[in-house]
Design a protein around this motif. Structure first.
Motif, mmCIF file in Angstrom:
data_model
loop_
_atom_site.group_PDB
_atom_site.id
_atom_site.type_symbol
_atom_site.label_atom_id
_atom_site.label_comp_id
_atom_site.label_asym_id
_atom_site.label_seq_id
_atom_site.Cartn_x
_atom_site.Cartn_y
_atom_site.Cartn_z
ATOM 1 N N ARG A 363 0.833 -1.206 0.000
ATOM 2 C CA ARG A 363 0.000 0.000 0.000
ATOM 3 C C ARG A 363 0.867 1.255 0.000
ATOM 4 O O ARG A 363 1.807 1.371 0.792
ATOM 5 N N ARG A 401 -3.252 4.122 -3.484
ATOM 6 C CA ARG A 401 -3.165 2.922 -4.312
ATOM 7 C C ARG A 401 -2.908 1.713 -3.413
ATOM 8 O O ARG A 401 -2.124 1.770 -2.467
ATOM 9 N N ASN A 447 -6.076 -1.478 -5.740
ATOM 10 C CA ASN A 447 -6.169 -0.255 -6.521
ATOM 11 C C ASN A 447 -7.417 0.557 -6.223
ATOM 12 O O ASN A 447 -7.920 1.285 -7.067
ATOM 13 N N GLU A 449 -8.852 3.537 -3.959
ATOM 14 C CA GLU A 449 -8.403 4.640 -3.112
ATOM 15 C C GLU A 449 -9.244 4.731 -1.840
ATOM 16 O O GLU A 449 -10.458 4.561 -1.868
ATOM 17 N N GLY A 493 -11.438 3.698 -8.157
ATOM 18 C CA GLY A 493 -10.113 3.112 -8.197
ATOM 19 C C GLY A 493 -9.832 2.581 -9.584
ATOM 20 O O GLY A 493 -10.114 3.227 -10.581
ATOM 21 N N GLN A 537 3.316 -4.258 -8.076
ATOM 22 C CA GLN A 537 2.852 -2.996 -8.650
ATOM 23 C C GLN A 537 2.740 -3.076 -10.169
ATOM 24 O O GLN A 537 1.722 -2.692 -10.758
ATOM 25 N N ILE A 541 -0.715 -2.520 -12.154
ATOM 26 C CA ILE A 541 -0.840 -1.265 -12.893
ATOM 27 C C ILE A 541 -0.964 -1.519 -14.395
ATOM 28 O O ILE A 541 -1.784 -0.905 -15.101
ATOM 29 N N TRP A 546 -7.699 2.450 -14.896
ATOM 30 C CA TRP A 546 -7.945 3.442 -13.853
ATOM 31 C C TRP A 546 -9.249 4.174 -14.140
ATOM 32 O O TRP A 546 -9.455 4.705 -15.228
ATOM 33 N N HIS A 548 -10.763 6.601 -12.045
ATOM 34 C CA HIS A 548 -10.933 7.599 -10.993
ATOM 35 C C HIS A 548 -11.963 8.668 -11.342
ATOM 36 O O HIS A 548 -12.631 9.201 -10.470
#
Length: 891
Positions: A363, A401, A447, A449, A493, A537, A541, A546, A548
């Motif tokens: 994290r 993240r 992932n 938030e 997220g 990661q 990723i 993503w 958001h």
């Protein structure tokens, strides 16, 4: 509106009316803990003498710790310093993150940290935590001391009895951290610096510790500016055995209970973990103070503080998955049941059945705290003074993240365990191939938030009117208004893609450290591997989308983790201060009016009834408004029985609002354990009726022997019950039944006594010791049949000794507290076991400009133990020793 006036209120009002009419000989204003003349002292002995002088002269029950120089508290950590005071307890975690190597929370007299208020220079401070559950699911009203470096502290006052003029919010008392002010310095220019390192033995890491101070005041003493800055880094490595969620009971409807009725109601481990936690903490920030005196009657001040801490962390937990197979079938013949616990069991491997689950969670995390205040101290006339303050403070804890991989392992390999009671780790093992190649993908929920914000704006106006004759020496009165908001957010997220496992399973791995968890004992898997943080990661990723900025049913906006509590607090007080022949005291009333608006979400099954929806399910918005008004009385009296002997008595009522998450948190659950937690917006504030008496014998300079007794009756104390709720499951993508812990009001009480002893031996040696007894209970009965009060250690004691001459100083101290109730782990109450720490400090003064210090913490390398019952352990943590070496420069 809810308005209550107690018998205690009426009695103190009557006393106030009678006392005002009494006239006697001329008297001067009774000194208060915050109104004493400044005494410039250095060294251990001078610091102790100043602290005792402040304690003796105060009209209320107060303990004081004074830093004899910048950054030179009697311990490196502010909370660790306070634990050496009678009646003070510390803990190193605020949620389910488990115990760490330094104190994080402070509580008084066997209560939870949320009932103790922490202030800086008399005002509140916005705070937040780095741990993700403390950011959203378990959010108290206590302040994280990890954001408050000891270099900021001039002194710390611990108020054990209330006064009407003190800000409300601390049911059991308050801690007031006092910083330095520019015009208090003796010289025109003062510059100090500390350059050092911290060595974390277990993490095998040495990191820099930097701080500095510059202060200027003009020759006239009418303007001054002080700047402090700090930059501190350290590595943590915690090695542990964990039992997440505690032990569960085998039900009559479980296949294991059907086939073996003797197992019905027997406890078995849901998860048994071999746990490695590593973290890097980098704390940076500073304090700016300005003071300006346009004339002798007016002093203006401006203060700004900020502390930022990056706290990225990686937790690996390889776990026997008892909840996945111990319900499904009975263990092999020869299993042992003792005290209602399946203490010894072996399960022959079943094809296709995983016996272990492995969570790897990296994290990104941070926490910050800041405030800005403007002060005006005005001597209006010879008999009337005023203090005004306006300020704003905020805190933020954020996990922007999360990179999480869950693997299922030991397929068909079988499992076994043997328990040894609460004092020893569980011996356990799983069979089969445990290599990365034999792992299977269990999924990721990363992932997403999580952010928590804590904001308050306030205004205060305090007045003091002084009298030149009579018993009534002064009258304090004033107002305070605060607008506070605490909010938990879990916005968009990333949507994990199907390619994460393909990318991850051939990535770089690393082994658990050599000698892992050797300090805690037990036989369980230690020769383990994990994917490196970079591998984790990159795989997530590069294979996630993503989201958001997207809302709606296709997004990952976790409305169920969001809530907000807004509070408007108006307070007014009047306090009369009295002085007579060999006695002094005060009585007062504080009126508090609080309006609350609480917002959260509730899961629903029908999208047509939902206000909002996403991939995490459908919710309706919930809002609740509360209003609470009370008059809080207080009285303190001090008798100087002779020149060495002081007797004090105090009575008061105090109030604390329930924890923010207890009021606002939406219900949440763990898919692994089918247990969770939630809030209750209808909770009443905690009202405590307090009595305190203390006898203090100052038998020599720096010498004290004191004995005190206390009692706190807690009305509407917050405990936790459990209930079944239908919540959204990410595994099944529908509503499922969870057992949820819910806060409820119950009554409680704490009674006890304190003994403190300090004595110099000759010119250079000295000893300190204190003991606190606390007997706490609540009307609430926990699931284990007890009536324990959260946070109550029945026995706490501290012993220490010091040596100091003109060039060399040394001190050693040992602190121990007995076991206490932490709260609920799932539906099960769990406790921290007896815990003691040994620390030492050395200093060498070359001259007035150069000195060296060495602080050693946790020298006994303690294991922090938690348990569910005498037969059921919960976790065992080893953090190792820490050594702080500093070179201090003064110019």
């Amino acid at each position: 509106m809810k308005y209550r006036r107690s018998i205690l209120s009426a009695t103190i009002v009557t006393c106030l009316g009678m006392a005002v009419q009494v006239q006697a000989q001329e008297a001067t204003t009774a000194p208060d803990a915050t109104e004493l003349d400044t005494i410039v002292v250095t060294g251990i002995r001078g610091s102790m003498e100043k602290s005792l002088d402040t304690k003796r002269e105060a009209n209320s029950r107060v303990e004081v710790v004074t830093a004899e120089d910048v950054g030179k508290l009697p311990a490196h950590n502010v909370a660790d310093t306070l634990q050496r005071l009678p009646g003070v307890n510390i803990s190193s975690s605020s949620s389910d993150e488990g115990g760490f190597d330094e104190a994080d929370r402070v509580s008084l007299r066997g209560t939870s940290p949320s009932l103790t208020q922490t202030l800086i220079n008399g005002h509140t401070v916005g705070s937040a935590d780095w741990f993700v559950l403390s950011q959203g699911n378990n959010v108290g009203r206590s302040v994280s001391y990890t954001l408050l470096p000891s270099e900021l502290v001039s002194s710390v006052e611990v108020h054990k009895s209330s006064q009407a003029k003190l800000p409300d919010g601390g049911t059991t008392g308050s801690v007031n951290i006092i910083t330095r002010k520019p015009l208090q310095f003796a010289d025109k220019i003062t510059a100090e610096a500390s350059i050092g390192v911290v060595n974390a033995e277990q993490a095998d890491s040495t990191d820099p510790q930097l701080s500095g101070l510059f202060n200027y005041k003009n020759d006239a003493g009418t303007f001054g500016v002080m700047v402090q800055a700090f930059s501190q880094k350290r590595e943590l490595r915690r090695e542990a055995q964990e039992v997440p969620g505690g032990f569960f009971q085998i039900a009559a409807t479980d296949p294991a209970g059907i086939s073996n009725p003797d197992l019905v109601g027997v406890y078995a481990p849901g998860l048994l973990g071999s746990t490695l936690f590593e973290q890097t903490r980098e704390r940076k920030g500073g304090l700016i103070e300005l003071q300006f005196k346009p004339n002798d009657d007016l002093t203006l001040g401006l203060s700004g503080f900020r502390s930022d801490m990056d706290a990225n962390n990686y937790n690996r937990n390889f776990m026997l998955w008892g909840g996945n197979f111990a319900r499904a079938w009975a263990p092999d013949a020869g299993y042992v049941v003792k005290d209602g616990v399946l203490t010894q069991a072996t399960y022959t491997g079943q094809a296709g059945q995983p016996y272990a689950v492995y969570d790897m969670i990296y994290r990104e995390a941070s926490a910050k705290s800041e405030y800005v205040t403007f002060d005006a101290d005005w001597q209006i006339t010879d008999s009337l003074s005023a203090k005004f303050q306006a300020g704003t403070t905020s805190g933020e804890g954020s996990t922007p993240r999360q990179f999480i991989a869950e693997l299922v392992m030991a397929n068909g390999g079988g499992a076994s365990w043997t328990t040894h009671g609460a004092g020893s780790p569980v011996d356990w093992s799983v069979g089969g191939d445990l290599s990365p190649a034999a792992s299977a993908w269990g999924g990721t929920w990363g992932n997403q938030e999580v952010t928590a914000t804590d904001d308050e704006d306030w205004l205060t106006a305090d007045f003091s009117h002084y009298f030149n004759s009579g018993v009534l020496s002064s009258l304090d009165f004033g107002l305070r208004y605060a607008d506070h908001k605490r909010e938990a957010l879990s916005p968009e997220g990333a949507s994990p893609g199907a390619g994460i496992w393909d990318a991850l399973q051939n990535s770089a791995t690393a082994p658990y450290p050599s000698g892992f968890a050797s300090g805690i004992g037990g036989n369980f898997p230690r020769n383990l591997w994990y994917y490196t943080p970079a591998a984790l990661q990159n795989a997530i990723i590069n294979n996630s989308t993503w989201l958001h900025d997207n809302d709606g049913p296709t997004g990952r906006h976790n409305y169920g983790a969001e809530w907000k509590v807004e509070e408007k607090n108006l307070a007014a007080y009047v306090q009369a201060n009295f002085v007579g022949d060999n006695w002094s005291g005060n009585v007062g009333l504080r009126y508090v009016d609080v309006d609350q608006d609480i917002h959260s979400y509730q899961s629903v099954s029908d999208p047509a009834n939902a206000d909002v929806s996403s991939l995490f399910g459908q919710w309706i918005r919930k809002s609740t408004s509360n209003s609470h008004s009370r008059v809080l009385p207080s009285a303190n009296i001090k008798f100087d029985l002779n020149e060495d002997l002081v007797f004090r008595f105090a009575a008061s009522q105090t109030q604390t609002l329930p924890d923010f998450s207890a009021l606002g948190a939406s219900s949440w659950g763990s898919d692994l354990t089918r247990r969770g937690g939630g809030g209750n917006p209808n909770l009443e504030p905690v009202l405590s009726t307090n009595f305190d008496a203390n006898l203090e014998w100052y038998f020599m300079p720096r010498g004290l022997l004191s004995l005190g007794v206390y009692s706190m009756n807690l009305k509407d104390y917050v405990a936790f019950g459990t209930e079944s709720q239908m919540l959204f499951s990410e595994l099944t993508n529908q509503l499922e039944e969870y057992l949820v812990s819910v806060p409820i009001n119950a009554d409680g009480k704490v009674t006890g006594f304190e003994v403190a002893y300090e004595q110099p031996i000759g010119d250079n040696f000295g000893v300190q010791a204190n003991y606190t007894y606390a007997d706490g209970s609540t009307s609430h009965t926990w699931a284990d049949g007890t009536n324990n009060l959260q946070g109550t250690s029945k026995n706490t004691y501290n012993v220490g000794a010091y040596f100091e001459n003109d060039t060399f100083g040394a001190r050693v101290s040992y602190t121990r507290r007995s076991s206490f109730l932490i709260g609920l782990s799932g539906a099960n109450p769990y406790y921290q076991d007896d815990f003691g720490t040994l620390s030492a400090a050395l200093s060498y003064k070359v001259n007035d400009h150069l000195s060296f210090t060495l602080d050693a913490l946790n020298l006994n390398d303690p294991t922090i133990k938690y348990y569910q019952s005498a037969a059921i352990p919960t976790s065992f943590y080893s953090n190792g020793r820490q050594y702080y070496f500093n070179v201090r420069l003064k110019f």
